[in-house]
Design a protein around this motif. Sequence first.
Motif, short mmCIF file in Angstrom:
data_model
loop_
_atom_site.label_atom_id
_atom_site.label_comp_id
_atom_site.label_asym_id
_atom_site.label_seq_id
_atom_site.Cartn_x
_atom_site.Cartn_y
_atom_site.Cartn_z
N ARG A 197 -8.12 -3.74 -6.99
CA ARG A 197 -8.06 -3.02 -5.72
C ARG A 197 -6.73 -3.20 -5.00
NH1 ARG A 197 -14.10 -3.72 -3.00
NH2 ARG A 197 -15.26 -2.79 -4.73
N ASN A 198 -6.21 -4.43 -4.97
CA ASN A 198 -4.94 -4.64 -4.26
C ASN A 198 -3.80 -3.91 -4.95
OD1 ASN A 198 -5.09 -6.37 -6.48
ND2 ASN A 198 -4.08 -8.09 -5.47
N GLN A 249 -1.21 7.30 1.18
CA GLN A 249 -2.58 7.16 1.68
C GLN A 249 -2.71 7.62 3.13
OE1 GLN A 249 -4.74 3.50 0.86
NE2 GLN A 249 -3.19 2.87 -0.62
N ALA A 287 0.85 -1.20 0.00
CA ALA A 287 0.00 0.00 0.00
C ALA A 287 0.88 1.24 0.00
CB ALA A 287 -0.91 -0.01 1.21
N THR A 340 -9.77 8.37 1.13
CA THR A 340 -8.50 7.87 0.61
C THR A 340 -7.92 8.80 -0.45
OG1 THR A 340 -9.19 5.59 1.03
CG2 THR A 340 -7.34 5.92 -0.49
N LYS A 365 -4.19 -1.27 -7.02
CA LYS A 365 -4.50 0.17 -7.01
C LYS A 365 -4.04 0.83 -5.71
CE LYS A 365 -8.46 3.14 -8.15
NZ LYS A 365 -9.92 3.10 -8.47
N ALA A 366 -4.10 0.07 -4.62
CA ALA A 366 -3.62 0.62 -3.34
C ALA A 366 -2.15 0.98 -3.42
CB ALA A 366 -3.85 -0.40 -2.22
N GLN A 367 -1.42 0.32 -4.31
CA GLN A 367 0.00 0.63 -4.50
C GLN A 367 0.20 1.73 -5.54
OE1 GLN A 367 3.01 -2.58 -5.03
NE2 GLN A 367 3.41 -1.68 -7.05
#
Length: 379
Positions: free
Chosen positions: A355-356, A77, A73, A164, A358-360
């Motif tokens: 999603r996983n 954020q 992540a 976020t 995109k968090a990065q």
Amino acid sequence: MRKSWMTLATALLLCFCLHSPATFAQGPKRAGPPTRSFDAPGAPAFIRLDGKPGMNPAPDADGNFLIGPEYLAAPEQQVVAGIPQGKVQQFTIDSRETKLFNPGIARKVFGVVDPQNPKTLIVETHEIDYSRQITVYIPAQYKPGSEAPFMVVHDGPKGKPDLTLPRILDNLIAQKRVPAMIVIMIANGGGDAQGHERGKEYDTMSGLFAEYIETEVLPRVEKECNVKLTKDPDGRAAMGSSSGGSAALIMAWYRPDLYHRVLTTSGTFVNQQWPFDSQTPDGAWGFHDKIIPESPTKPLRIFLAVGDRDNFNPNVMRDGMHNWVEANHRMAKVLKAKGYHYQYLFCQNSGHGVRNAKAQFLPHALEWVWHGYGDQKNE
């Protein structure tokens, strides 16, 4: 006697579970989308960053990049002490008070393939009124009275705002990696795909939704939030996921006088337009099939990302134009052939919406999309 009673109770419970409506409603478990390999036939050549969690391409690099299968992540954020924090405001728009997309549409059942035209569906719809929530992020650095660059985000919240994206922008703006932009998160009109308001707004191959935002949303943002928005298309971006991603590109493609910057994740560049239009018979699949290859290059900067387990034929249509991975691969190849500034991330171990991953990569994607925006950035 006690053992017999327990045996009878167990049998009755098993019978109820086997015959309950909930059990019948579940049916057989639906198989998930297949995993598509990065080096499968038809895939573009990728610069490999895989096996390096947290690593993204350079913020000014064009081309195709492979990331994953593990992700970290992004630190952007997090709320950072001492970083100026923007504010978030919300208001609603009643469809009955607008000229465009009034009334809306909805369906009760999905629809069936048209036997006269396998590229589209027969769908029965009915008219609806709806309320659309608008969520606006205003950076702390915004100077009242000045015209600000901005980004439209599709599928905005319909309730409490997710902070976020505002937190990411607080950090990126403070680090002077993106301009001090206003972000306008626009909720969709409801439902999804063919026969629903969201599908009509996002999947229609025209500049109508861009016109709706220009005439119905932006003036209200300026009034409700006491801000001014730039008219310069180079200072305007559109962002979205799934059909929201295709909507972002559709807005910029049909109205390059309004938008030059596009950020998509799991873009629905497939045949999902409804009602059928003979001018664009393949819906957004036509972008990479004929529209972009056969059109003059436009002043657009386009970010794409898709997961290796992204959607594949998710409904009754089996027209060869419902593979999200293939569609995004084809988009990358035609954008390269036409000389566009684009960056494409193929995300291993990731499904629809990535999603996983995109968090990065979201902070990176925002920085890449806004790269080159004027010498006056954040001054």
